[in-house]
Design a protein around this motif. Sequence first.
Motif, short mmCIF file in Angstrom:
data_model
loop_
_atom_site.label_atom_id
_atom_site.label_comp_id
_atom_site.label_asym_id
_atom_site.label_seq_id
_atom_site.Cartn_x
_atom_site.Cartn_y
_atom_site.Cartn_z
N THR A 220 41.03 13.13 7.14
CA THR A 220 41.56 12.35 8.25
C THR A 220 41.59 13.18 9.53
OG1 THR A 220 43.87 13.01 7.92
CG2 THR A 220 43.04 11.13 6.61
N ASP A 221 41.84 12.51 10.66
CA ASP A 221 41.98 13.23 11.93
C ASP A 221 43.16 14.19 11.88
OD1 ASP A 221 39.79 11.92 13.01
OD2 ASP A 221 40.99 10.39 14.03
N ALA A 222 44.25 13.76 11.23
CA ALA A 222 45.41 14.64 11.11
C ALA A 222 45.08 15.88 10.28
CB ALA A 222 46.58 13.88 10.49
N ASP A 223 44.34 15.68 9.19
CA ASP A 223 43.89 16.82 8.38
C ASP A 223 43.04 17.77 9.21
OD1 ASP A 223 45.08 15.71 6.12
OD2 ASP A 223 43.19 14.94 5.30
N ARG A 224 42.16 17.18 9.97
CA ARG A 224 41.23 17.99 10.77
C ARG A 224 41.97 18.82 11.82
NH1 ARG A 224 35.52 15.71 13.23
NH2 ARG A 224 34.64 17.75 13.78
N ALA A 225 42.98 18.22 12.44
CA ALA A 225 43.78 18.96 13.42
C ALA A 225 44.54 20.10 12.74
CB ALA A 225 44.75 18.01 14.11
N SER A 228 42.09 22.88 11.92
CA SER A 228 41.70 23.63 13.11
C SER A 228 42.81 24.59 13.55
CB SER A 228 41.39 22.64 14.24
OG SER A 228 41.05 23.32 15.42
N PHE A 239 33.55 11.78 6.09
CA PHE A 239 33.10 11.70 7.49
C PHE A 239 32.12 12.84 7.74
CE2 PHE A 239 36.58 14.66 7.58
CZ PHE A 239 36.25 15.58 8.56
N PRO A 241 31.49 15.91 10.37
CA PRO A 241 32.01 16.68 11.52
C PRO A 241 30.98 16.80 12.65
CG PRO A 241 32.45 17.82 9.46
CD PRO A 241 31.52 16.70 9.13
#
Length: 241
Positions: A220-225, A228, A239, A241
């Motif tokens: 998810t976007d939250a996971d990705r943030a 990072s 998805f 990247p």
Amino acid sequence: MPGLDWLTARPVAHRGLHETARGIVENTASAFSAAIVGNYAIECDLQLAGDGEAMVFHDETLDRLTERRGPIAALSSHELKTISFKATADRMMMLDDLCTLVEGRVPLVIELKSHFNGDARLAIRAAQVLQSYAGPVAVMSFDPAMISAIAMTAPGLPRGLVAERKLLSGIGVGTATYLGAVFQARPHFVAWSVQDLPASLPLLARYAFGLPLLTWTVRTDADRARASRWADQMIFEGFRP
């Protein structure tokens, strides 16, 4: 260990770049080929066949993904390679097959599955196969005993610890026992659950000991943030990247 920049240089496709809706199943040649085309590193799993061969497959049983049922360990590598997956024409691969397919074009990050029973045959077999592989490759496991077996069998092969917060309760060992086993295994990197970051142990490994920190599985976007912010690279799926 010096020379591990390749390990964190690009996102790592979890079990290959799989997408069941398109007939691309995890841990298959199609998923690995898609990752190569996308220029992603490949994460995959190994299980031990009944004849001691290292098979590229995540589950202990065939039930979820194939047309057969029962444990992987009950069948030989030859038998396993003939079994059809439910949603693709791919067949199960041996580690040898995977090495031939990838040919060093992208990094391989290989997880050794374990029953936490002291059986190191999978680690030893993986080390035997990988000693002639020229491409960038690392092995990792939730089981420190597997990492120790790699350290003894192939000390030059990069090795890592996979972990999450609930691990100790799942394998039924105390914290001191587990940490002692990890210290003995001397991992070169850590792969930690993204849902458990930030956490003291992986950040200590990263900042105090300079070990590369991968995080899994980013969806998810939250996971990705979170990845990072706290890790050096992500192991992702669902998805691009």
